[in-house]
Scaffold this motif. Structure first.
Motif, PDB file in Angstrom:
ATOM      1  N   HIS A   1       0.836  -1.194   0.000  1.00 21.13           N
ATOM      2  CA  HIS A   1       0.000   0.000   0.000  1.00 21.13           C
ATOM      3  C   HIS A   1       0.878   1.253   0.000  1.00 21.13           C
ATOM      4  O   HIS A   1       2.021   1.237   0.457  1.00 21.13           O
ATOM      5  CB  HIS A   1      -0.899   0.037   1.242  1.00 21.13           C
TER       6      HIS A   1
ATOM      7  N   VAL B   1       0.591   5.821   0.326  1.00 20.17           N
ATOM      8  CA  VAL B   1      -0.165   7.055   0.530  1.00 20.17           C
ATOM      9  C   VAL B   1       0.694   8.201   0.018  1.00 20.17           C
ATOM     10  O   VAL B   1       1.852   8.350   0.425  1.00 20.17           O
ATOM     11  CB  VAL B   1      -0.511   7.283   2.013  1.00 20.17           C
TER      12      VAL B   1
ATOM     13  N   ARG C   1       0.642  12.498  -0.909  1.00 25.03           N
ATOM     14  CA  ARG C   1      -0.072  13.758  -0.726  1.00 25.03           C
ATOM     15  C   ARG C   1       0.418  14.789  -1.723  1.00 25.03           C
ATOM     16  O   ARG C   1       1.618  15.012  -1.876  1.00 25.03           O
ATOM     17  CB  ARG C   1       0.103  14.263   0.706  1.00 25.03           C
TER      18      ARG C   1
ATOM     19  N   VAL D   1      -5.078  13.552  -1.362  1.00 19.03           N
ATOM     20  CA  VAL D   1      -4.408  12.360  -0.838  1.00 19.03           C
ATOM     21  C   VAL D   1      -4.742  11.189  -1.756  1.00 19.03           C
ATOM     22  O   VAL D   1      -5.927  10.884  -1.983  1.00 19.03           O
ATOM     23  CB  VAL D   1      -4.866  12.057   0.600  1.00 19.03           C
TER      24      VAL D   1
ATOM     25  N   ILE E   1      -4.428   7.290  -2.240  1.00 19.05           N
ATOM     26  CA  ILE E   1      -4.197   6.046  -1.518  1.00 19.05           C
ATOM     27  C   ILE E   1      -4.229   4.900  -2.514  1.00 19.05           C
ATOM     28  O   ILE E   1      -5.252   4.653  -3.159  1.00 19.05           O
ATOM     29  CB  ILE E   1      -5.258   5.836  -0.422  1.00 19.05           C
TER      30      ILE E   1
ATOM     31  N   TRP F   1      -5.960  -1.139   7.994  1.00 18.45           N
ATOM     32  CA  TRP F   1      -4.943  -0.173   7.553  1.00 18.45           C
ATOM     33  C   TRP F   1      -5.605   1.000   6.826  1.00 18.45           C
ATOM     34  O   TRP F   1      -5.286   2.163   7.094  1.00 18.45           O
ATOM     35  CB  TRP F   1      -3.932  -0.852   6.635  1.00 18.45           C
ATOM     36  N   LEU F   2      -6.531   0.696   5.918  1.00 20.62           N
ATOM     37  CA  LEU F   2      -7.209   1.753   5.169  1.00 20.62           C
ATOM     38  C   LEU F   2      -8.006   2.655   6.101  1.00 20.62           C
ATOM     39  O   LEU F   2      -7.983   3.892   5.958  1.00 20.62           O
ATOM     40  CB  LEU F   2      -8.130   1.145   4.119  1.00 20.62           C
TER      41      LEU F   2
ATOM     42  N   ARG G   1      -7.400   3.399   9.138  1.00 22.49           N
ATOM     43  CA  ARG G   1      -6.483   4.294   9.858  1.00 22.49           C
ATOM     44  C   ARG G   1      -6.060   5.468   8.987  1.00 22.49           C
ATOM     45  O   ARG G   1      -5.963   6.612   9.458  1.00 22.49           O
ATOM     46  CB  ARG G   1      -5.253   3.515  10.333  1.00 22.49           C
ATOM     47  N   GLN G   2      -5.798   5.219   7.710  1.00 21.75           N
ATOM     48  CA  GLN G   2      -5.395   6.312   6.814  1.00 21.75           C
ATOM     49  C   GLN G   2      -6.534   7.309   6.624  1.00 21.75           C
ATOM     50  O   GLN G   2      -6.320   8.533   6.620  1.00 21.75           O
ATOM     51  CB  GLN G   2      -4.961   5.754   5.435  1.00 21.75           C
TER      52      GLN G   2
ATOM     53  N   ALA H   1      -9.589  12.560  -0.755  1.00 22.01           N
ATOM     54  CA  ALA H   1      -8.847  11.345  -1.060  1.00 22.01           C
ATOM     55  C   ALA H   1      -9.394  10.671  -2.310  1.00 22.01           C
ATOM     56  O   ALA H   1     -10.608  10.633  -2.547  1.00 22.01           O
ATOM     57  CB  ALA H   1      -8.892  10.374   0.119  1.00 22.01           C
TER      58      ALA H   1
END
Length: 258
Positions: A100, A102, A104, A109, A111, A132-133, A135-136, A146
């Motif tokens: 994965h 991320v 910016r 953002v 992802i 995990w996603l 949390r982002q 995003a």
């Protein structure tokens, strides 16, 4: 863009180069280029170590072709070699077995979600990927927007020949996306066909294939017919995000003479 499937052949590289040359010639260049998977294609007959070397060489060819002084973000697909992919992009799995990312760009953002299942054409979101996603997304500020990128689309496209190769456990992903208003779009590849629909109330846009074009269900005349054709020239999707408004246009390039 999606599915260049670079395999070392001049045909595959030529189709990618045609798209890259077109982008470089635009009056206004894009701010970012996203490749949503299947960057390379295994020869299928080499030892694993040699396949990784070939994949690494093809990744270098891809990035060289796309050199246009803008960021290029790549998401792995089911034909990509994870070892070569991780090495070339300097990635270490944020969770075991997944690449994965991320990125910016100001308040945007991007992802990139690795939903591939090694050795299979379908994708899958596991509990660890979903956590995990989440949390982002929870970490996004109120001003950030995003875009979620993955290779396999998360919804059936009503094509009996290929719907079995899409994203498994997509209902759990839909629930997470629905809870986060900052997500403005989901971008995918895998089908080799331009397509726009919705998922979790968001635009779901699938880029056309670079290496080949998907055959419509209505064009399949008998079982076992090819699902892709290289008689259609390559294309890409151009996206514009203005505040909360997300729009997409598809461009198919002119057929090159053979």
């Amino acid at each position: 863009m999606s599915d260049p499937h670079l395999d070392g052949s001049p045909e595959a590289l030529s189709r990618l180069t045609q798209v890259a040359d077109h982008l470089r010639g635009l009056a206004v260049r894009p701010d970012v280029v996203i490749v949503s998977g299947d960057l390379t294609q295994s020869a299928g007959s080499l030892p694993p170590a040699d396949e990784t070397v070939l994949a690494a060489q093809n990744l270098e060819s891809l990035l060289a072709a796309l050199s246009m002084r803008v960021p290029v973000f790549c998401c792995p697909g089911n034909t990509d070699d994870r070892v070569a992919f991780a090495s070339r992009f300097g990635l270490s799995p944020p969770i075991p077995g997944s690449m994965h990312q991320v990125h910016r760009l100001g308040q945007l953002v991007i992802i990139l979600l690795d939903v591939t299942v090694p050795g299979h054409g379908y994708g899958q979101v596991t509990d660890s990927i979903l956590a995990w996603l989440a949390r982002q997304l929870d970490a996004l500020s109120g001003d950030e927007r995003a875009v979620l990128v993955m290779h396999q689309p998360p919804t059936p496209l009503y094509h009996a020949a290929v719907d079995g190769l899409f994203l498994h456990n997509s209902g759990a992903l839909e629930a997470i996306i629905t809870r986060h208003e900052q997500i403005v779009a989901v971008l995918c590849g895998h089908t080799h066909a331009a397509l726009a629909t919705t998922f979790a109330g968001k635009p779901l846009v699938i880029a056309p294939g670079i290496r080949s074009a998907g055959v419509l269900l209505q064009e399949i005349r008998e079982p076992g017919s090819p699902l892709t054709t290289d008689d259609v020239p390559p294309g890409y999707a151009m996206h514009v995000l203005q505040e909360n408004h997300f729009s997409s246009q598809f461009r198919t390039l002119a057929q090159r003479s053979r």
